[in-house]
Enzyme design. Structure first.
Site, PDB file in Angstrom:
ATOM      1  N   HIS A 236      50.203  27.552  48.041  1.00  0.00           N
ATOM      2  CA  HIS A 236      50.234  27.697  49.494  1.00  0.00           C
ATOM      3  C   HIS A 236      49.678  26.462  50.209  1.00  0.00           C
ATOM      4  O   HIS A 236      50.369  25.812  50.990  1.00  0.00           O
ATOM      5  CB  HIS A 236      49.386  28.900  49.933  1.00  0.00           C
ATOM      6  CG  HIS A 236      49.786  30.219  49.342  1.00  0.00           C
ATOM      7  ND1 HIS A 236      50.964  30.867  49.629  1.00  0.00           N
ATOM      8  CD2 HIS A 236      49.126  31.021  48.488  1.00  0.00           C
ATOM      9  CE1 HIS A 236      51.013  32.017  48.985  1.00  0.00           C
ATOM     10  NE2 HIS A 236      49.919  32.136  48.279  1.00  0.00           N
TER      11      HIS A 236
HETATM   12  O1  RIB Z   1      48.035  33.569  52.240  1.00  0.00           O
HETATM   13  C1  RIB Z   1      47.670  32.418  51.525  1.00  0.00           C
HETATM   14  C2  RIB Z   1      46.486  31.758  52.158  1.00  0.00           C
HETATM   15  O2  RIB Z   1      45.371  32.629  52.155  1.00  0.00           O
HETATM   16  C3  RIB Z   1      46.011  30.511  51.382  1.00  0.00           C
HETATM   17  O3  RIB Z   1      45.398  29.622  52.277  1.00  0.00           O
HETATM   18  C4  RIB Z   1      44.986  31.069  50.447  1.00  0.00           C
HETATM   19  O4  RIB Z   1      44.008  30.083  50.066  1.00  0.00           O
HETATM   20  C5  RIB Z   1      44.355  32.109  51.308  1.00  0.00           C
HETATM   21  O5  RIB Z   1      43.356  31.463  52.094  1.00  0.00           O
END
Ligand code: RIB
Ligand code: CA
Length: 307
Positions: A236
């Site tokens: 992500h």
């Molecule tokens: O949904 C994914 C996000 O939420 C990413 O930033 C992960 O690290 C969590 O913080």
């Protein structure tokens, strides 16, 4: 081109760790400050992890702690994905002490000293620190070149059916950022679903030093995403960084993005209009497609350059 000056606000966080390594390994970026926010795990862990990860790279970048709760309510951590310590149980050597102060002030201090359009803000956790900074001193907005966030989704969420984790943890802060009027780029769950670290890619990671070993151990600690058919682990937060490092790997689309701030089941949903159905400004752009082969080739290359 001279390196882009950025501030990274994060909640390490297994994928935050990879994003930090990528940023600190990329000559296209000049990481001026790292700020920590509560999110995946409590601030005591996210700040420690941010200090440890930055110090492991040998880069002399100040790390500042920030909000341990959202503007309204309390953080709901996600130890199922990130482990109790936030980095999958991987033990990292302690890093340099945190710089004094708090994140929202540190962000504003840097903006106040900057020229117009000089600083890019990158947010890969709940947007609390960024929202507090922007809401407190709007006169500094013109110093911001772009705000890049890993947040939200135009379709299904990952913490509720409607909401993505960062957006859900502080929807009011994200609403402030989305309304600020500066260019906003969103790496949503649809973006990151295209950036899946596979076991074969991880097995192929070679060379490098302690950082690469830590990255491999941290990524290996995260189970493949059930939501994505267990095909791999979505990187992500690295998507937000990779947009600044190698924008040619992405396509974009202007959107109108707003927040569901209600108390109901939709709370924290990013209401993203990609098809000009909603009147109102195209106040953001989404990273719509990712060249995954190019993404992971470059990520492997950069991780291998770290000490
Ligand atoms: O949904 C994914 C996000 O939420 C990413 O930033 C992960 O690290 C969590 O913080
Ligand atoms: Ca994160």
């Amino acid at each position: 081109m001279s390196p882009r000056k950025i501030i990274i606000d994060c909640d390490p966080g297994t994928d935050d760790a990879i994003a930090l390594f990528l940023a600190l390994a990329s000559p296209e970026l000049d990481v001026r400050k790292v700020t920590a926010v509560g999110g995946n795990v409590g601030l005591e862990h996210t700040l420690r992890n941010a200090r440890a990860l930055v110090s492991l790279t040998g880069r002399d970048v100040p790390v500042v702690g920030g909000a341990d709760r959202p503007m309204l309510g309390s953080f709901i951590p996600e130890p199922r994905v990130h482990g109790q310590n936030g980095v999958g149980g991987v033990m990292l050597p302690d890093g340099k002490p945190a710089a004094p102060g708090i994140a929202a002030d540190a962000i504003r201090d840097m903006l106040r000293a900057a020229a117009p359009g000089e600083i890019t803000l990158v947010g890969v956790g709940p947007a609390t620190n960024l929202g507090l900074a922007l809401a407190t001193e709007p006169a500094l907005l013109d110093r911001i070149a772009e705000i890049v966030l890993m947040t939200g989704a135009w379709a299904e969420g990952n913490v509720t059916p409607d909401a993505e984790f960062n957006a859900w943890n502080d929807p009011e802060a994200l609403a402030v950022v989305l309304a600020c009027g500066r260019p906003v780029t969103l790496a949503t769950l649809e973006t990151t679903a295209q950036a899946l670290a596979t076991p074969s890619w991880m097995a192929g990671l070679s060379g490098g030093g302690a950082c690469l070993q830590a990255a491999k151990a941290i990524m290996a600690s995260v189970p493949p995403s059930r939501r994505l058919g267990a095909r791999g682990t979505p990187q992500h937060d690295a998507c937000a960084i990779m947009w600044l490092v190698a924008p040619h790997l992405f396509t974009t689309r202007p959107v109108h993005a707003a927040m569901d701030l209600g108390p109901g089941p939709g709370r924290g949903r990013t209401v993203i209009d990609r098809w000009e159905r909603v009147a109102g400004p195209r106040n953001a752009q989404v990273l719509e497609t990712v060249d995954a082969a190019g993404f992971f080739a470059l990520l492997a290359e950069r991780l291998a350059t770290l000490p």
